[in-house]
Design an enzyme around this catalytic site. Structure first.
Site, PDB file in Angstrom:
ATOM      1  CE  LYS A   1      -4.300  -1.835   1.837  1.00 40.48           C
ATOM      2  NZ  LYS A   1      -5.313  -1.782   2.919  1.00 40.48           N
TER       3      LYS A   1
ATOM      4  NE  ARG B   1      -7.610  -8.705   1.737  1.00 44.25           N
ATOM      5  CZ  ARG B   1      -7.429  -7.902   0.691  1.00 44.25           C
ATOM      6  NH1 ARG B   1      -6.508  -6.946   0.761  1.00 44.25           N
ATOM      7  NH2 ARG B   1      -8.165  -8.040  -0.402  1.00 44.25           N
TER       8      ARG B   1
END
Length: 285
Positions: free
Chosen positions: A232, A266
């Site tokens: 991210k 995740r």
């Protein structure tokens, strides 16, 4: 008054279609995106065959759960209909379950009808990025289906969420908003709830690192914690690199999360994350 040990004691198993998944050691959730516009191009899968093959690779690398999504939730992502989301997800889920009968599949959706259809198709967990805020039927649906539910914190929608990234104390406010939703879920009889603070969803880079630094505060709710920071912008923008070069940075922030009590990671990169978990476990013996 409860003792501190009792207050912070987490649930240690998840009931996934009758199979108990232990949380005694951290789990790795591999990301499968059957979308054309996921934020990380390396995770995009354009066919059922590609989804099955990626599932094969991730399971061989040790993934404990596979998380499959048909709706991109990157900032500014295009909206699609419920039917289109199901058309992307259901063939892939059915094919993966047919090929790997013991797989534990999580479905990444904020829509109750999509959750129900995909659970019927073979998924075992609902992963709701909106934490029940975008579909008023979601909580009742999950309660009726009696499946584990990942409650993520987000404000607004994927299209406008960054306009809601305003907090006096991001950790306290995220915790408070999650707690309100947990209360609703438990009143409905949902037994397995996993918390996700929602890194990158209605949060700035500074908010993300503040949440990571205080991740242990989520223990007060006594529920397992999932973190999703894989590749991210909090990683690659901080380092001034492209997301394709963000594996090392992702591994670092995930390892920090493990030291602060994360139960599920995740990720896009299963093999490397499993290695990090194995090394982390050596420090907890």
């Amino acid at each position: 008054m409860e003792s501190k040990d009792t207050l912070f004691k987490k649930k240690t198993t998840l009931n996934c279609r009758g199979k108990l998944l232990s949380l005694d050691t951290p789990l790795v959730m591999g990301i499968l995106n059957v979308t054309p516009d996921s934020f990380y191009p390396g995770s995009r899968l354009s066919s059922t065959e590609e989804a099955v093959e990626r599932a094969r690779v991730m399971l061989s690398e040790g993934a404990d759960i596979l998380d499959i999504g048909g709706y991109s939730t990157r900032p500014g992502a295009a909206d699609i209909s419920s039917q289109e989301e199901q058309d992307r997800l259901i063939p892939a889920i059915e094919a993966i379950v047919r090929e790997f009968p013991d797989v534990i599949l999580s479905v990444d959706t904020f829509r109750a009808d999509v959750a129900e259809a995909t659970i019927k198709a073979g998924a075992a967990i609902v992963n709701d990025v909106a934490g029940g805020t975008l579909d008023e039927q979601m909580f009742e649906t999950v309660a009726r289906l009696q499946v584990p539910y990942i409650l993520m914190h987000m404000r607004g929608t994927p299209q406008n969420m960054q306009t809601f990234a305003n907090y006096s104390d991001v950790t306290i406010e995220v915790l408070d908003e999650l707690q309100q939703q947990v209360h609703k879920l438990t009143r409905l009889g949902v037994n397995d709830i996993i918390l996700d603070p929602g890194f990158g969803f209605a949060k700035t880079t500074e908010h993300n690192f503040e949440l990571l630094n205080r991740l242990e505060d989520l223990r007060i709710l006594g529920l397992p914690v999932l973190v999703g920071m894989s590749r991210k912008s909090m990683v690659y923008k901080t380092l001034g690199i492209h997301q394709t070069d963000a594996l090392t940075g992702t591994t670092v922030v995930n390892t920090i999360a493990l030291t602060k009590g994360a139960n599920i990671l995740r990720v896009h990169d299963v093999k490397e994350t499993k290695q990090a978990v194995e090394l982390y476990k050596k420090t907890t013996l």
